[in-house]
Enzyme design. Structure first.
Site, PDB file in Angstrom:
ATOM      1  N   SER A 130       0.836  -1.203   0.000  1.00  0.00           N
ATOM      2  CA  SER A 130       0.000   0.000   0.000  1.00  0.00           C
ATOM      3  C   SER A 130       0.873   1.256   0.000  1.00  0.00           C
ATOM      4  O   SER A 130       0.496   2.270  -0.596  1.00  0.00           O
ATOM      5  CB  SER A 130      -0.947  -0.002   1.202  1.00  0.00           C
ATOM      6  N   ASP A 146       9.089  -2.473  -4.958  1.00  0.00           N
ATOM      7  CA  ASP A 146       7.682  -2.063  -4.888  1.00  0.00           C
ATOM      8  C   ASP A 146       7.349  -0.876  -5.789  1.00  0.00           C
ATOM      9  O   ASP A 146       6.398  -0.953  -6.572  1.00  0.00           O
ATOM     10  CB  ASP A 146       7.276  -1.806  -3.434  1.00  0.00           C
TER      11      ASP A 146
END
Ligand code: GLA
Length: 401
Positions: free
Chosen positions: A141, A186
């Site tokens: 996230s 990421d």
């Protein structure tokens, strides 16, 4: 970057409610709403900070960012998932507070500095976040927020940012501003994502390419244990530190190596007596996982999905035994998933210590996977895991409205 039509966009329903919430808070329409995906990693576990290859993909769940520029030099940051609103003068030092909002604040801070360096005055902005990505599940996230914010603000502030500049702004925010020792996987996984493909990212030189997945025949499922470990960040930092300590010893036997990824199996064998047991196991995971990740890519390129899946399941065994980042809830889901006919492979995704399992399966096997894993897990742990099937989607995109 592209513009998605509302009908194609699974997050559109919550984009409509995010726009309503934005109007309620700010008394005006957002100028734009962006979707930024989360990611799952299929191969290359704990390799990014060791210079190895990784194979993540974006998923069709993520963060929504609604924004509107302001002319008064103020900014606000708020989320539908957290209480409170951060409100500040953009010329003042950024109000870092040890909260989730430090991530978008770090990106805003980096882009305002770029604006100033181009001789343009600071502008204000209202930012409101929503979306459907579970927090702390290992679906990144934070990268989803940072990359989405960098992409959305770049457009709003007319900063022509390449995908690479978006990644750099996200990394600056996470590492420099928030202070997390994260690897590069990421933000690359989110920013460079292409629909229907895995990303092949070599973390030694940050070169990347896409590896297509045949979505007619395979699905990607994510099984969330809902286990969240408070000490996960401490344990993650410990693994980073152990890998670097192992490398310091191993490089004395292989001086040309520049990172743990370069260490050969023969070097590791020769060094076993020199390494403390946990360090030898951590290094063994990295050396074997590098080899497995190359094999997995070659299998996929040759159309051997089962061969790819077998490497995923082998990766999980090593994450459990050598890297010691699994928990029994993850082990149960991997064991159960891989016993379902049509499932090619499964392993924990993200850092571990809880969170999610990713499985690669033949299309059509989704229902049996849901039933078998849901029932087995609930029988043992008393709650049901969430089991979702994802299409590898593209990177951040502005939603058509
Ligand atoms: C976390 C980190 C990534 C990567 C994975 C393990 O998700 O954020 O950079 O190191 O763990 O593969």
């Amino acid at each position: 970057m592209g513009t998605a039509s509302p009908r194609d966009e699974p997050a559109f329903a919550s984009a409509t409610s995010l726009a309503e919430e934005f109007r309620r808070r700010h008394g005006a329409e957002p100028e734009s709403i962006w979707f930024s995906p989360g990611r799952v990693n299929t191969m290359g576990a704990h390799l990014d900070y060791n210079g190895g290859p990784v194979m993540p993909c974006a998923i069709d769940r993520g963060t929504l960012v609604a924004l509107r520029r302001r002319a008064d030099g103020r900014a606000t940051i708020a989320s539908t998932s957290f209480e409170g609103e951060l409100s500040f003068e953009v010329r003042a030092p950024p109000p870092r507070g040890g909260r989730w909002s430090d991530y978008p604040l770090g990106v805003l801070h980096a882009l305002l500095a770029r604006l100033r360096s181009e001789g343009r005055g600071p502008s204000g902005v209202d930012l409101l976040y929503g979306g459907d990505l579970p927090i702390g599940a290992g679906l990144s996230s934070s990268a989803s927020i940072c990359v989405g914010t960098a992409r959305a603000l770049s457009e709003a502030f007319e900063l022509e940012s390449s995908d690479l500049q978006v990644v750099e702004a996200a990394l600056l925010a996470e590492r420099g501003f928030v202070g997390v020792r994260c690897g590069i996987m990421d933000p690359y996984a989110v920013a460079m994502a292409r629909p229907g493909a895995l990303l092949w990212l070599d973390c030694k030189d940050a070169s990347w390419t896409s590896v297509p997945l045949d979505l007619e025949s395979v699905s990607i499922a994510v099984l969330d244990t809902h286990v969240r470990r408070e000490l996960a960040q401490v344990a993650f930092n410990e693994r980073v530190q152990q890998c670097s300590a192992a490398f310091e010893v191993l490089r004395t036997l292989q001086p040309a190596a520049t990172c743990l990824r370069d260490i050969e199996r023969a070097t590791l064998e020769r060094a076993r007596a020199l390494l403390e047991p946990p360090l030898a196991s951590r290094a063994a995971h990295v050396v074997e996982e590098v080899a497995r990740t190359f094999e997995a890519r070659d299998a996929l390129l040759a159309g051997d999905v089962a061969g790819f899946g077998a490497r995923m399941t082998a990766a999980h065994a090593s994450l459990r035994a050598n890297f010691e980042v699994s928990v029994r809830e993850l082990d149960l889901l991997v064991e159960c998933a891989t016993s379902v006919p049509g499932v090619h492979g499964a392993r924990l995704t993200g850092a571990g210590f809880g969170g999610c399992v990713v499985a690669l399966l033949a299309r059509g096997a989704e229902q049996e996977l849901r039933e078998a894993c849901g029932a087995a897990f609930a029988g043992l742990h008393g709650w049901r895991p969430s089991i979702e099937v994802y299409r590898p989607g593209g990177g951040p995109r502005r939603l058509a409205r």
